[in-house]
Design a protein around this motif. Structure first.
Motif, short mmCIF file in Angstrom:
data_model
loop_
_atom_site.label_atom_id
_atom_site.label_comp_id
_atom_site.label_asym_id
_atom_site.label_seq_id
_atom_site.Cartn_x
_atom_site.Cartn_y
_atom_site.Cartn_z
N GLU A 113 0.86 -1.18 0.00
CA GLU A 113 0.00 0.00 0.00
C GLU A 113 0.90 1.23 0.00
OE1 GLU A 113 -3.41 2.28 2.60
OE2 GLU A 113 -2.90 0.22 3.10
N LYS A 114 0.66 2.10 -0.97
CA LYS A 114 1.49 3.29 -1.11
C LYS A 114 0.60 4.43 -1.56
CE LYS A 114 5.52 4.85 -3.73
NZ LYS A 114 6.49 4.50 -4.77
N ASP A 115 0.60 5.52 -0.81
CA ASP A 115 -0.22 6.70 -1.13
C ASP A 115 -1.71 6.34 -1.28
OD1 ASP A 115 2.08 8.32 -1.18
OD2 ASP A 115 2.43 7.88 -3.30
N GLY A 116 -2.19 5.43 -0.43
CA GLY A 116 -3.59 5.05 -0.45
C GLY A 116 -3.98 4.11 -1.58
N LYS A 117 -3.00 3.57 -2.29
CA LYS A 117 -3.27 2.65 -3.40
C LYS A 117 -2.62 1.30 -3.11
CE LYS A 117 -3.24 6.42 -6.71
NZ LYS A 117 -2.53 7.02 -7.84
N PHE B 261 -0.75 -1.95 -4.56
CA PHE B 261 0.07 -2.41 -5.68
C PHE B 261 0.37 -3.89 -5.50
CE2 PHE B 261 0.82 2.09 -5.36
CZ PHE B 261 0.90 2.52 -6.67
N GLY B 262 0.47 -4.60 -6.60
CA GLY B 262 0.79 -6.03 -6.58
C GLY B 262 0.06 -6.73 -7.70
N LEU B 263 0.54 -7.89 -8.06
CA LEU B 263 -0.03 -8.67 -9.16
C LEU B 263 -1.50 -8.95 -8.89
CD1 LEU B 263 0.92 -9.96 -11.81
CD2 LEU B 263 1.33 -12.06 -10.54
N GLY B 264 -2.37 -8.54 -9.81
CA GLY B 264 -3.79 -8.79 -9.69
C GLY B 264 -4.55 -7.75 -8.89
N SER B 265 -3.87 -6.73 -8.36
CA SER B 265 -4.55 -5.74 -7.52
C SER B 265 -5.49 -4.84 -8.33
CB SER B 265 -3.53 -4.89 -6.77
OG SER B 265 -2.73 -4.14 -7.67
#
Length: 83
Positions: free
Chosen positions: A48-52, A54-58
Motif C-alpha cells: 500500500e502506497k499513497d492510499g493505493k 500495488f501487486g499482481l492482480g490488484s
C-alpha cells in the motif's frame, strides 16, 4: 449450487432456469497475467502506497467478479423477473 464446467468456463444457472426463456449472462474472468520486467515493485508482495494497493492482480476483475456473484446469488431463488 449446481454448476457446469466447459473447458475453462464455469456456468451456473438460476434455480428456475428455463432454456426457452431469454437469458442474461453475468460474465467476468478470474485470472491474472505473469509479471514482466516493467514492474518497479515486487509483484508478489501487496504494497500500500499513497492510499493505493500495488501487486499482481490488484487492479484486475476481482471487484467485478464479486459484484456479479452477489447479483447472481440475489436473484438465484427468483422464479420470475419483471422487466
Amino acid at each position: 449450487m449446481p454448476f457446469e464446467r466447459v473447458g475453462n468456463n464455469i456456468y451456473a444457472t438460476n434455480k428456475y432456469y428455463d432454456a426457452a426463456k431469454p437469458s442474461l449472462l453475468l460474465n467476468s474472468h478470474h485470472d491474472t497475467v505473469k509479471p514482466n520486467k516493467g514492474y518497479t515493485l515486487d509483484p508478489f508482495a501487496p504494497i500500500e502506497k499513497d492510499g493505493k494497493l500495488f501487486g499482481l492482480g490488484s487492479n484486475d476483475a476481482g471487484g467485478c467478479l464479486v459484484s456479479l456473484i452477489a447479483t447472481f446469488l440475489h436473484f438465484y431463488n427468483e422464479s420470475q423477473y419483471k422487466i
